[in-house]
Scaffold this active site. Structure first.
Site, PDB file in Angstrom:
ATOM      1  CG  ASP A  15       8.527   2.404   1.190  1.00  0.00           C
ATOM      2  OD1 ASP A  15       8.466   3.579   1.835  1.00  0.00           O
ATOM      3  OD2 ASP A  15       7.879   1.868   0.887  1.00  0.00           O
ATOM      4  CG  ASN A  39       5.327  -1.356   2.402  1.00  0.00           C
ATOM      5  OD1 ASN A  39       4.414  -1.241   2.362  1.00  0.00           O
ATOM      6  ND2 ASN A  39       5.975   0.144   1.425  1.00  0.00           N
ATOM      7  CB  THR A 124       8.480   7.116   2.408  1.00  0.00           C
ATOM      8  OG1 THR A 124       9.171   6.149   3.231  1.00  0.00           O
ATOM      9  CG2 THR A 124       8.274   8.305   2.417  1.00  0.00           C
ATOM     10  CG  HIS A 240       1.582   5.789  -2.662  1.00  0.00           C
ATOM     11  ND1 HIS A 240       0.220   6.297  -2.008  1.00  0.00           N
ATOM     12  CD2 HIS A 240       1.303   4.770  -2.886  1.00  0.00           C
ATOM     13  CE1 HIS A 240      -0.449   5.045  -2.798  1.00  0.00           C
ATOM     14  NE2 HIS A 240       0.156   3.934  -3.034  1.00  0.00           N
ATOM     15  CG  ASP A 241       6.197   5.603  -0.001  1.00  0.00           C
ATOM     16  OD1 ASP A 241       5.303   6.530   0.421  1.00  0.00           O
ATOM     17  OD2 ASP A 241       6.751   4.610  -0.103  1.00  0.00           O
TER      18      ASP A 241
HETATM   19  C1  BDR Z   1       1.708   3.472   1.812  1.00  0.00           C
HETATM   20  O1  BDR Z   1       1.687   2.568   1.896  1.00  0.00           O
HETATM   21  C2  BDR Z   1       2.634   1.265   1.290  1.00  0.00           C
HETATM   22  O2  BDR Z   1       2.510   0.315   1.281  1.00  0.00           O
HETATM   23  C3  BDR Z   1       3.380   2.184  -0.039  1.00  0.00           C
HETATM   24  O3  BDR Z   1       4.684   2.030   0.320  1.00  0.00           O
HETATM   25  C4  BDR Z   1       3.601   3.793   0.711  1.00  0.00           C
HETATM   26  O4  BDR Z   1       4.611   4.781   1.850  1.00  0.00           O
HETATM   27  C5  BDR Z   1       0.910   3.874   0.630  1.00  0.00           C
HETATM   28  O5  BDR Z   1      -0.663   4.235   1.394  1.00  0.00           O
HETATM   29 CA    CA Z   2       6.369   3.461   2.530  1.00  0.00          CA
END
Ligand code: BDR
Ligand code: CA
Length: 318
Positions: A15, A39, A124, A240-241
């Site tokens: 993020d 998180n 996110t 990911h984000d």
């Molecule tokens: C997502 O989960 C979180 O841990 C990361 O920030 C991401 O948004 C991935 O599965």
């Molecule tokens: Ca995230």
């Protein structure tokens, strides 16, 4: 023309990097940053957003904390991935400014209402705040251009065999969002697991002579630890984000398909699953543009080039 966005996040290493990437680009105009519980606990994700914006010298961006727990479930956190603070690794500054005295939903609603142009929401983390906004402000739906979210998977999950973390934490919220009728771009694990950052990429970032790049390299050093477990089959760590921001900046980096996506909210076995109708088997109209592929090198180059922006002169310009 700059695109107005609101980032709703749970920093969280990836993020934080998404935030840093977004704020490097004048094509995106961040109206607010709001935080979700995910998180880490809500107090920590809020503090982390403030710490990252302090690092970027962007105390001009209003920040507000969101719901302290999912709509109808207890909070699950990912401290095994992101550590005790939620942003373990680098030494981050103490926040130089306070969050707004209003909630995430109120801040989002205020900014959307005041905006001349429709606003793009970029969640996110778990979708709790976005669902609350949509449920409480139907009159603002027409002013939301799109929701570009990280969450879900057409294939396997990363928190349960069927579910990705963000959707699993608050499946009822995800259900509201995917049923809202607002255009959605879904950056799920199908694409983010291809968006891996490798050791050599982290060294490229570390070599950039500015404090933000140094911080990102150290965030990635910590983020790598969890993803080095051979069970994942990764070479690097999935960013990911930042895929959400990369798609906004350059959708040509991605392969996408419009699909109907449903959220499982009942089953114990597959709770939080995003059921993606890739072959139009249900006959239901598409409600999301689902990302399936990425030009990984182009994505990494975009990130590395963006980080070079944060020279000391740039950081002190305000
Ligand atoms: C997502 O989960 C979180 O841990 C990361 O920030 C991401 O948004 C991935 O599965
Ligand atoms: Ca995230």
């Amino acid at each position: 023309m700059s695109r107005p966005i609101i980032l709703d996040c749970d920093p969280g290493h990836d993020d934080a990097i998404a935030l840093i990437l977004a704020l490097a680009h004048p094509e995106l105009s961040p109206l607010a940053v709001t935080t979700s519980a995910g998180n880490q606990t809500p107090d920590k994700t809020l503090n982390n957003a403030l710490r990252i914006l302090t690092l970027l010298n962007r105390s001009d961006i209003p920040v507000a904390g969101g719901a302290v727990k999912p709509l109808s479930r207890e909070l699950i956190i990912a401290d095994n991935v992101h550590g005790e603070t939620g942003l373990d690794g680098p030494a981050l500054p103490v926040p130089s400014f306070e969050p707004q005295a209003i909630s995430a939903v109120e801040l989002m609603a205020q900014k959307i209402r005041q905006s001349d142009k429709p606003v793009t929401l970029v969640p996110t983390g778990p979708l709790t705040n976005i669902a609350l906004l949509l449920a409480s402000h139907a009159e603002l739906h027409a002013k939301i251009e799109r929701i570009v979210l990280m969450g879900g998977a057409a294939g396997v999950g990363n928190w349960t065999p069927a579910a990705e973390f963000n959707i699993f934490v608050d499946p009822e919220a995800a259900d509201i969002v995917f049923k809202s009728g607002i255009p959605i771009t879904m950056c799920g694990l199908d694409v983010t697991h291809q968006a891996q950052i490798m050791d050599e990429d982290i060294e490229r970032i570390r070599a950039i002579p500015n404090p933000v790049a140094k911080c990102v390299a150290e965030l990635l050093d910590f983020f790598m630890i969890y993803h080095r477990d051979p069970k994942w089959g990764f070479v690097g760590a999935p960013l990911h984000d930042p895929c959400t921001i990369a798609w906004l900046l350059n959708p040509a980096l991605f392969d996408a398909q419009d699909c109907w996506v449903g959220i499982e909210t009942q089953s114990e076995l597959t709770l939080g699953m995003t059921v993606v109708d890739r072959y139009q088997l249900t006959g239901k109209p598409a409600n999301a543009t689902v990302l399936f592929g990425i030009d990984r090198q182009g994505f990494v180059d975009l990130l590395v080039d963006s980080l070079a922006v944060y020279t000391p002169t740039y950081l002190n310009r305000r």
